[in-house]
Design an enzyme around this catalytic site. Structure first.
Site, mmCIF file in Angstrom:
data_model
loop_
_atom_site.group_PDB
_atom_site.id
_atom_site.type_symbol
_atom_site.label_atom_id
_atom_site.label_comp_id
_atom_site.label_asym_id
_atom_site.label_seq_id
_atom_site.Cartn_x
_atom_site.Cartn_y
_atom_site.Cartn_z
ATOM 1 N N ARG A 171 4.307 10.944 0.637
ATOM 2 C CA ARG A 171 3.568 10.654 -0.613
ATOM 3 C C ARG A 171 4.515 10.131 -1.693
ATOM 4 O O ARG A 171 4.416 10.498 -2.867
ATOM 5 C CB ARG A 171 2.833 11.892 -1.134
ATOM 6 C CG ARG A 171 1.852 12.497 -0.187
ATOM 7 C CD ARG A 171 0.667 11.583 0.118
ATOM 8 N NE ARG A 171 -0.105 12.157 1.194
ATOM 9 C CZ ARG A 171 0.125 11.898 2.491
ATOM 10 N NH1 ARG A 171 1.047 11.021 2.856
ATOM 11 N NH2 ARG A 171 -0.583 12.461 3.421
ATOM 12 N N SER A 222 -6.387 16.165 -2.056
ATOM 13 C CA SER A 222 -5.412 17.255 -2.173
ATOM 14 C C SER A 222 -4.746 17.200 -3.540
ATOM 15 O O SER A 222 -4.186 16.170 -3.911
ATOM 16 C CB SER A 222 -4.347 17.122 -1.087
ATOM 17 O OG SER A 222 -4.957 17.311 0.167
ATOM 18 N N GLU A 313 0.221 16.358 -6.221
ATOM 19 C CA GLU A 313 0.118 15.046 -5.561
ATOM 20 C C GLU A 313 -0.661 14.101 -6.479
ATOM 21 O O GLU A 313 -0.446 12.886 -6.481
ATOM 22 C CB GLU A 313 -0.615 15.216 -4.224
ATOM 23 C CG GLU A 313 -0.745 13.944 -3.437
ATOM 24 C CD GLU A 313 -1.314 14.164 -2.036
ATOM 25 O OE1 GLU A 313 -1.014 15.220 -1.419
ATOM 26 O OE2 GLU A 313 -2.054 13.298 -1.554
HETATM 27 C C1 LIG Z 1 -12.031 12.921 -1.290
HETATM 28 C C2 LIG Z 1 -10.601 12.435 -1.300
HETATM 29 C C3 LIG Z 1 -9.830 12.503 -0.146
HETATM 30 C C4 LIG Z 1 -8.499 12.052 -0.150
HETATM 31 N N1 LIG Z 1 -7.768 12.118 1.013
HETATM 32 C C5 LIG Z 1 -6.501 11.652 1.023
HETATM 33 C C6 LIG Z 1 -5.728 11.671 2.235
HETATM 34 O O1 LIG Z 1 -6.181 12.084 3.295
HETATM 35 N N2 LIG Z 1 -4.451 11.203 2.175
HETATM 36 C C7 LIG Z 1 -3.900 10.709 1.019
HETATM 37 O O2 LIG Z 1 -2.746 10.271 1.047
HETATM 38 N N3 LIG Z 1 -4.601 10.683 -0.132
HETATM 39 C C8 LIG Z 1 -5.875 11.137 -0.155
HETATM 40 N N4 LIG Z 1 -6.593 11.118 -1.331
HETATM 41 C C9 LIG Z 1 -5.971 10.646 -2.562
HETATM 42 C C10 LIG Z 1 -6.193 9.147 -2.855
HETATM 43 O O3 LIG Z 1 -7.282 8.650 -2.118
HETATM 44 C C11 LIG Z 1 -4.949 8.344 -2.530
HETATM 45 O O4 LIG Z 1 -3.864 8.822 -3.270
HETATM 46 C C12 LIG Z 1 -5.176 6.843 -2.803
HETATM 47 O O5 LIG Z 1 -4.199 6.107 -2.123
HETATM 48 C C13 LIG Z 1 -5.112 6.490 -4.298
HETATM 49 O O6 LIG Z 1 -5.437 5.113 -4.436
HETATM 50 P P1 LIG Z 1 -6.207 4.598 -5.724
HETATM 51 O O7 LIG Z 1 -6.343 3.128 -5.621
HETATM 52 O O8 LIG Z 1 -7.466 5.359 -5.922
HETATM 53 O O9 LIG Z 1 -5.160 4.963 -6.848
HETATM 54 P P2 LIG Z 1 -5.476 5.430 -8.356
HETATM 55 O O10 LIG Z 1 -6.051 6.804 -8.321
HETATM 56 O O11 LIG Z 1 -6.241 4.399 -9.061
HETATM 57 O O12 LIG Z 1 -4.014 5.494 -8.953
HETATM 58 C C14 LIG Z 1 -3.098 6.491 -8.552
HETATM 59 C C15 LIG Z 1 -1.732 6.164 -9.154
HETATM 60 O O13 LIG Z 1 -1.251 4.961 -8.589
HETATM 61 C C16 LIG Z 1 -1.031 3.983 -9.610
HETATM 62 N N5 LIG Z 1 -1.454 2.701 -9.032
HETATM 63 C C17 LIG Z 1 -2.686 2.367 -8.556
HETATM 64 N N6 LIG Z 1 -2.664 1.114 -8.064
HETATM 65 C C18 LIG Z 1 -1.393 0.667 -8.227
HETATM 66 C C19 LIG Z 1 -0.742 -0.563 -7.927
HETATM 67 N N7 LIG Z 1 -1.372 -1.560 -7.353
HETATM 68 N N8 LIG Z 1 0.577 -0.672 -8.229
HETATM 69 C C20 LIG Z 1 1.255 0.354 -8.818
HETATM 70 N N9 LIG Z 1 0.689 1.529 -9.132
HETATM 71 C C21 LIG Z 1 -0.627 1.680 -8.835
HETATM 72 C C22 LIG Z 1 -1.876 4.419 -10.792
HETATM 73 O O14 LIG Z 1 -1.339 3.941 -11.994
HETATM 74 C C23 LIG Z 1 -1.786 5.933 -10.660
HETATM 75 O O15 LIG Z 1 -0.570 6.397 -11.213
HETATM 76 C C24 LIG Z 1 -7.928 11.542 -1.341
HETATM 77 C C25 LIG Z 1 -8.714 11.466 -2.512
HETATM 78 C C26 LIG Z 1 -10.041 11.895 -2.489
HETATM 79 C C27 LIG Z 1 -10.869 11.803 -3.738
#
Ligand SMILES: Cc1cc2nc3c(=O)[nH]c(=O)nc-3n(C[C@H](O)[C@H](O)[C@H](O)COP(=O)(O)OP(=O)(O)OC[C@H]3O[C@@H](n4cnc5c(N)ncnc54)[C@H](O)[C@@H]3O)c2cc1C
Length: 321
Positions: A171, A222, A313
């Protein structure tokens, strides 16, 4: 206000005082002073220039599935990455940062390409996944990346980094440590596979997630990372109870939270999920303040009762967890 829309460029879609809660899976967060949707790399550059001219900080929103935003919102320019093109040449898949990760998994399955099966069902965008090296069931997105393109917010130039330059870890990545590097695209190196087998693996992954009820609403998945534990007795207890070997001495944070007896703990509208102890959920009206109080309480109790320190996380924006 400086005009971010010069006559040589297409007009930017700038909105003022926009609540950010609807853009997050927690459904928590106050307004951004400005919100801009960037449909292209050029629009992202324009949005960053606008923030600079306004002397305001910027932040990046992907799918909002890993974000806990302050009740006071963000006093700057929030930029949503909406660029979402994908192209393929053999096993090499070039995808833009705003592409939905789960949609990408299904797209690659349709192409008969293997490598992303274990990521099925993880919400959010490709850019967010690369930044946090999202993963599940022993796989992570960093494993299949050839290169990552990132826009340097200081120079507004795009740099292309090889996987070994991205410092991927559990992560973790170079982009997480350096918020000035915005992921704009990724080149994935996938292997040709039997379409039926690849599809069956995705179905298995989704079934495993379903069985563990990992699609929980109004959470960020998580909340805490799985910590490395050096207490041999605790590791043995986990392995005996769960019938699995722990990887690199990491114990699931959810198991630890359960051991500390914290399932269903509540602070206002924020609660430890009854389905999955590492999911902190908004039961309907939680504020960021309540979520932070709950997270701190969970961390304190786990430390006091088990001697293990949990690290979040979830990505905080304007809050300190
Ligand atoms: C129900 C559920 C289940 C999940 N299961 C998992 C799992 O199994 N494994 C796992 O790893 N995660 C899991 N997650 C967490 C999440 O889905 C991941 O962390 C996902 O990759 C976040 O992507 P996002 O586009 O939503 O990021 P965001 O939530 O929009 O952003 C997260 C962070 O990344 C930054 N960011 C976003 N896009 C960029 C970019 N292009 N460049 C630089 N920084 C950026 C943002 O500024 C912020 O700091 C889960 C979440 C939920 C709600």
């Amino acid at each position: 206000m400086p005009n971010a829309n010069s006559h040589t460029e297409s007009p930017l879609d700038i909105a003022e005082n926009v609540p950010l809660a609807p853009f997050t899976s927690f459904r928590i967060g106050g307004p951004a002073r400005f919100l801009i949707g960037a449909h292209t790399q050029r629009e992202l550059q324009q949005a960053l220039r606008f923030a600079r001219e306004m002397h305001l900080p910027f932040c990046i929103l992907g799918g909002g599935s890993n974000l806990l935003i302050s009740d006071d919102g963000f006093p700057g320019v929030a930029i949503r990455l909406l660029m979402n093109r994908v192209t393929r040449s053999g096993g090499m898949v070039q995808v833009q940062a705003g592409y939905d990760l789960t949609a990408l998994v299904h797209r690659t399955v349709a192409w008969g390409l293997s490598g992303l099966e274990s990521l099925a069902g993880i919400p959010g965008t490709v850019g967010g996944a690369v930044r946090g090296n999202a993963g599940a069931y022993g796989g992570a997105i960093g494993d299949v990346l050839a290169t990552v393109s990132a826009l340097d917010a200081a120079t507004l130039k795009v740099v292309t980094l090889r996987r070994d330059q991205c410092a991927f870890g559990y992560r973790d990545s170079r982009f997480k440590r350096d918020p000035g590097l915005i992921v704009v695209g990724a080149l994935l190196a996938l292997a040709p596979g039997d379409p039926e087998e690849v599809s069956a693996k995705v179905t298995q992954t989704l079934a495993k997630r379903e069985a563990k009820q990992l699609s929980c609403d109004q959470s960020a998945g998580s909340f805490f990372m799985n910590p490395v534990v050096d207490d041999a007795a605790l590791i043995r207890k986990f392995e005996d109870e769960q019938g699995v070997r722990c990887r690199e001495c990491r114990i699931p944070a959810g198991w630890l939270i359960d051991q500390a007896g914290l399932r269903n703990l509540k602070v206002g509208g924020a609660a430890v999920s009854h389905r999955h102890a590492n999911y902190l959920v908004n039961t309907g009206s939680a504020t960021a303040t309540e979520m932070v109080q709950l997270a701190r309480l969970v961390r304190k109790e786990v430390q006091v009762k088990l001697g293990v320190v949990l690290k979040e996380e979830v990505s905080p924006l304007g809050v300190v967890i």
